[in-house]
Design a protein around this motif. Structure first.
Motif, PDB file in Angstrom:
ATOM      1  N   UNK A 304       0.962  -1.676  -0.072  1.00 45.51           N
ATOM      2  CA  UNK A 304      -0.124  -0.096   0.001  1.00 45.51           C
ATOM      3  C   UNK A 304       0.791   1.511  -0.080  1.00 45.51           C
ATOM      4  N   UNK A 305       1.341   1.046   0.562  1.00 45.03           N
ATOM      5  CA  UNK A 305       2.992   2.353   0.835  1.00 45.03           C
ATOM      6  C   UNK A 305       3.236   2.369  -0.852  1.00 45.03           C
ATOM      7  N   UNK A 306       3.784   1.427  -1.845  1.00 45.13           N
ATOM      8  CA  UNK A 306       4.498   1.482  -2.107  1.00 45.13           C
ATOM      9  C   UNK A 306       3.549   2.365  -3.772  1.00 45.13           C
ATOM     10  N   UNK A 307       2.011   1.353  -3.552  1.00 46.99           N
ATOM     11  CA  UNK A 307       0.836   2.554  -3.770  1.00 46.99           C
ATOM     12  C   UNK A 307       1.566   3.428  -5.046  1.00 46.99           C
ATOM     13  N   UNK A 308       1.734   4.594  -2.952  1.00 45.03           N
ATOM     14  CA  UNK A 308       1.702   5.781  -3.163  1.00 45.03           C
ATOM     15  C   UNK A 308       2.935   6.207  -3.168  1.00 45.03           C
TER      16      UNK A 308
END
Length: 456
Positions: A304-308
């Protein structure tokens, strides 16, 4: 940008590709559950000398955040520093140089969205009067050098500020000097997501033109109408742009997963701290071979962090983010969600909007995106026309889409009125940046300090 506040505790590692597509699949909602999330940033300045306040100074950014408690907002800390506020209207967070952002709550209609925006700006005004600060709705600092701007105490920003100069010439400008308005919207299915993604990506340059509002750099005209949009052209080519694969047959969650796996990482969040993983590969992370955390496997929160950390013109997480607009004053904040809700939340309007752009080639889409920062509505489009010619047609579609939604306020008004600022721009053939340039070259007499009269 996103704010993390604590480690996620014990999470199972990602077990396969199904876990990577899961956030996108989890975003699917029946139309009656679709919501509107609006984010808007503003520049904060001292009224006496137009300086950007630091985090720690008396009446600075920290004090502004803490003063929001009187309106029911609660502090969010990172490393012992207040870096955001949480409340019923979403979150107030900090961009890297102290730009203040409201990430609004997911709301059912535009009347609620505009009421939320009004509440937030009134709160900002009250606090600003107390501390002698103002809030400016522009797409970029009109007069500040990077060296004149403070840095906020958020761990991810330190990593990004260090990494940006390695991958582009304007990444630091993006972080420190720009402001945007964004809209987050839902989808019903993978096919619905794909159609909305394609349509909004093709039309994102039109939103950029209509909201172009950053014509000054360091006190002088910069030759662009949206310099903010121009900055993205050389920020980091691995995580920006028009995403040609979105227009290919078969596009869906799996293809976006592949794209994100090829976006280099920035960081990993562990025990309340950001670990520098800039330039490293999430594919290596999945194999337990991430140099920053050797032997460790990623969790869903890491993904989820990487998607941001990707910044294309439209971004997919568990919703679609419209990312093309410059920051602006109060009346235009509400116009952006009206534009996109009208086009994407009514089936008839969505089909009509896609019909207007579906035959463009990828080269034509890229050419339009590259022309808009300087030319605005005068940018050429396929068929020997100008974007100005298309703008009226698209607004008519958005108007029908909002009318079809039939969402009324207590006075019996539907949502179409929120498009009025855009109708006026198209009728006048002048985008906001051109109006600012007219003032600079006219009544302001070349005095960029007069721009602060445009504050909320």
């Amino acid at each position: 940008m996103s704010t993390r506040t604590a480690s996620e505790g014990e999470e199972r590692p990602i077990e396969g590709r199904a876990d990577l597509a899961a956030p996108m699949q989890a975003g699917e909602k029946a139309p009656e559950r679709w919501r509107i999330g609006t984010e808007h940033e503003k520049l904060v300045f001292r009224k006496d000398d137009h300086r950007a306040p630091t985090y720690d100074e008396p009446g600075g950014i920290r004090d502004i955040l803490m003063a929001m408690q009187r309106f029911g907002w609660a502090p969010v800390e990172e490393g012992g520093k207040v870096i955001a506020m949480s409340g019923a209207d979403g979150a107030i967070s900090l961009e890297p140089a102290g730009q203040l952002e409201l990430s609004g709550a997911p709301l059912e209609n535009l009347h609620q969205t505009c009421a939320e925006t009004g509440r937030h700006l009134q709160q900002c005004k009250e606090v600003g009067e107390e501390y002698g600060v103002g809030f400016l709705g522009l797409g970029m600092w009109p007069d500040k050098t990077r060296a004149e701007l403070p840095i906020m105490p958020k761990g991810r920003y330190a990593i990004m500020l260090d990494h940006m100069p390695r991958v582009g010439t304007m990444g630091l400008d993006m972080m420190l000097r720009t402001c945007t308005i964004q809209v987050n919207l839902d989808y019903a299915s993978e096919a619905d997501m794909a159609q909305k993604f394609r349509t909004s990506l093709a039309l994102q340059p039109l939103a950029t033109a209509l909201f172009a509002n950053s014509p000054f750099t360091e006190g002088k005209p910069n030759g662009k109408l949206s310099y903010r949009s121009h900055i993205w052209s050389d920020t980091d080519p691995h995580r920006t742009g028009m995403l040609p694969f979105v227009f290919e047959d078969g596009f869906g969650y799996e293809r976006y997963v592949d794209y994100m796996l090829d976006v280099p990482m920035y960081f990993v969040f562990r025990d309340g701290k950001y670990i520098d993983a800039a330039g490293q590969s999430f594919r290596d992370f999945l194999a337990g071979k991430l140099p920053a955390l050797p032997g460790e496997l990623p969790t869903p929160s890491d993904w989820q962090d990487h998607l941001s950390t990707a910044f294309p013109e439209v971004r997919l997480k568990s919703f679609l983010e419209m990312r093309g607009a410059d920051g602006g004053p109060w009346n235009r904040i509400c116009a952006l969600p009206a534009f996109w809700v009208g086009l994407l939340y009514d089936g008839e309007a969505l089909d009509a909007a896609w019909d207007l752009v579906k035959d463009w080639s990828m080269d034509e889409r890229e050419a339009l995106r590259n022309a808009v920062p300087a030319q605005g509505l005068e940018a050429p489009i396929p068929g020997g026309r100008r974007l100005q010619d298309l703008a009226g047609e698209v607004l008519a579609v958005a108007h029908r889409g909002l009318a079809n939604r039939a969402r009324y306020n207590a006075s019996g008004d539907d949502e179409t009125g929120f498009l009025e600022p855009l109708h006026e721009i198209v009728a006048s053939r002048k985008v906001p940046a051109q109006r600012l340039l007219d003032k600079y070259n006219g009544a302001w007499g070349g005095d960029i300090g007069r721009v602060y009269e445009e504050a909320f």
